[in-house]
Design an enzyme around this catalytic site. Structure first.
Site, PDB file in Angstrom:
ATOM      1  N   LEU A 160      67.353  -8.304 -16.003  1.00 44.76           N
ATOM      2  CA  LEU A 160      66.009  -8.264 -16.571  1.00 44.76           C
ATOM      3  C   LEU A 160      65.073  -9.001 -15.623  1.00 44.76           C
ATOM      4  O   LEU A 160      65.446 -10.030 -15.054  1.00 44.76           O
ATOM      5  CB  LEU A 160      65.975  -8.948 -17.938  1.00 44.76           C
ATOM      6  N   ASP A 161      63.856  -8.496 -15.475  1.00 49.88           N
ATOM      7  CA  ASP A 161      62.867  -9.175 -14.636  1.00 49.88           C
ATOM      8  C   ASP A 161      62.587 -10.580 -15.173  1.00 49.88           C
ATOM      9  O   ASP A 161      62.696 -10.816 -16.382  1.00 49.88           O
ATOM     10  CB  ASP A 161      61.560  -8.389 -14.603  1.00 49.88           C
ATOM     11  N   PRO A 162      62.201 -11.513 -14.305  1.00 45.55           N
ATOM     12  CA  PRO A 162      61.923 -12.894 -14.745  1.00 45.55           C
ATOM     13  C   PRO A 162      60.887 -12.982 -15.860  1.00 45.55           C
ATOM     14  O   PRO A 162      61.009 -13.811 -16.757  1.00 45.55           O
ATOM     15  CB  PRO A 162      61.414 -13.579 -13.471  1.00 45.55           C
ATOM     16  N   ARG A 190      58.060  -1.228 -15.377  1.00 48.70           N
ATOM     17  CA  ARG A 190      56.890  -1.537 -14.548  1.00 48.70           C
ATOM     18  C   ARG A 190      56.384  -0.272 -13.851  1.00 48.70           C
ATOM     19  O   ARG A 190      55.180  -0.059 -13.716  1.00 48.70           O
ATOM     20  CB  ARG A 190      57.242  -2.614 -13.520  1.00 48.70           C
TER      21      ARG A 190
END
Length: 289
Positions: free
Chosen positions: A55-57, A239
């Site tokens: 997962l992205d930060p 995104r």
């Protein structure tokens, strides 16, 4: 909650922890924390610990942490469909397509209405080709794409384009949950947090374990904001979805928040916090007799 036994042999299939990844933590931060506790708890220095899908930060939600033999199932678990709830801001873009980088361009957005967003979402249902963000873990000649992007960004150079090939993805559901022409004036859940309930940019207090190298730009509350639920296949970049949705609406867009609400059968409402997971691996608890 009852702690795990101190004997890893009591878990022949390993352990899968459904953890709600904290905001501003990398997936590696979570693994590092859990692995350290698991090694101490089970007394195994070579214990394998991994995750089933990063997962992205700046994202939160379901992160499946596999311990011991369960790491063999990581690839299988990653193949399962996912569901996300995405906050999208229209009328601007950022180099990372989220708030890890600040706004770099602005676009007309006064024409964007709830009805136009709902209509645009219909075109995203089904199989399609998607180009991942350059700020991603995709490999380019053995180098992570985000390493190339961050190097160029820090040097003030143009971020190279055309390095990543389009991949086939599938979006099975796409639902507009909320739309506002402006998020200005909305009540924030807590001081120091944005409209998505996340820490705002600047010199805010960071939670223990959060990466200090992760920057957070300030969302523009004057822009149109939408909250969208997306059910999709493995490999879908939300995104990139935001980027493409902005272009489809004749504007620009970026993510202002993201939560993975489901991964396969694992749901975020059933997830453990990192603290709860660590309590199950408490080294202070007495071994079962």
């Amino acid at each position: 909650m009852k702690s795990f036994s101190h004997d890893i042999e009591d878990y022949p299939e390993g352990i899968i922890l459904n953890i709600d990844k904290p905001y501003r933590w990398t997936s590696a931060d979570v693994i590092r924390k859990i692995k350290y506790a698991a090694i101490r708890h089970f007394g195994k220095k070579k214990l394998k610990v991994g995750h089933a899908g990063t997962l992205d930060p700046l994202a939160t939600g379901v992160l499946l942490v596999c311990i011991g033999p369960a790491t063999k199932r990581a690839e299988e678990l990653q193949k399962h469909d996912k569901e996300y709830v995405a906050g999208v801001s229209f009328g601007a873009t950022t180099p990372s397509f989220d708030l890890e980088k600040g706004i770099d361009a602005r676009f007309p957005c006064s024409h964007i209405e709830k009805e136009s967003v709902e209509e645009a979402l219909k075109a995203f249902i089904g199989e399609q080709m998607q180009v991942a963000p350059l700020f991603s873990a995709k490999s380019v000649d053995g180098v992570r794409a985000y390493e190339l992007a961050r190097k160029a960004f820090k040097a003030g150079e143009a971020i190279p384009e055309g390095l990543l090939r389009a991949a086939r993805i599938n979006i099975s559901e796409c639902e507009l949950l909320d739309f506002r022409k402006s998020a200005a004036g909305q009540e924030t859940p807590e001081p120091g947090r944005n409209a998505a309930g996340q820490e705002a940019g600047g010199a805010e207090k960071r939670t223990e374990g959060a990466s200090f190298r992760i920057n957070v730009a300030v969302d523009d509350p004057e822009l149109p904001h939408a909250k969208i639920r997306i059910a999709c296949s493995k490999g879908t970049y939300i995104r990139a979805f935001a980027r493409d949705l902005g272009e489809a609406l004749g504007s620009g867009a970026y993510l202002n928040s993201l939560c993975r609400s489901r991964s396969g059968a694992f749901r975020v409402e059933d997830a453990l916090t990192v603290e709860q997971a660590l309590s199950l691996l408490s080294v202070s608890s007495e071994p079962e007799r």
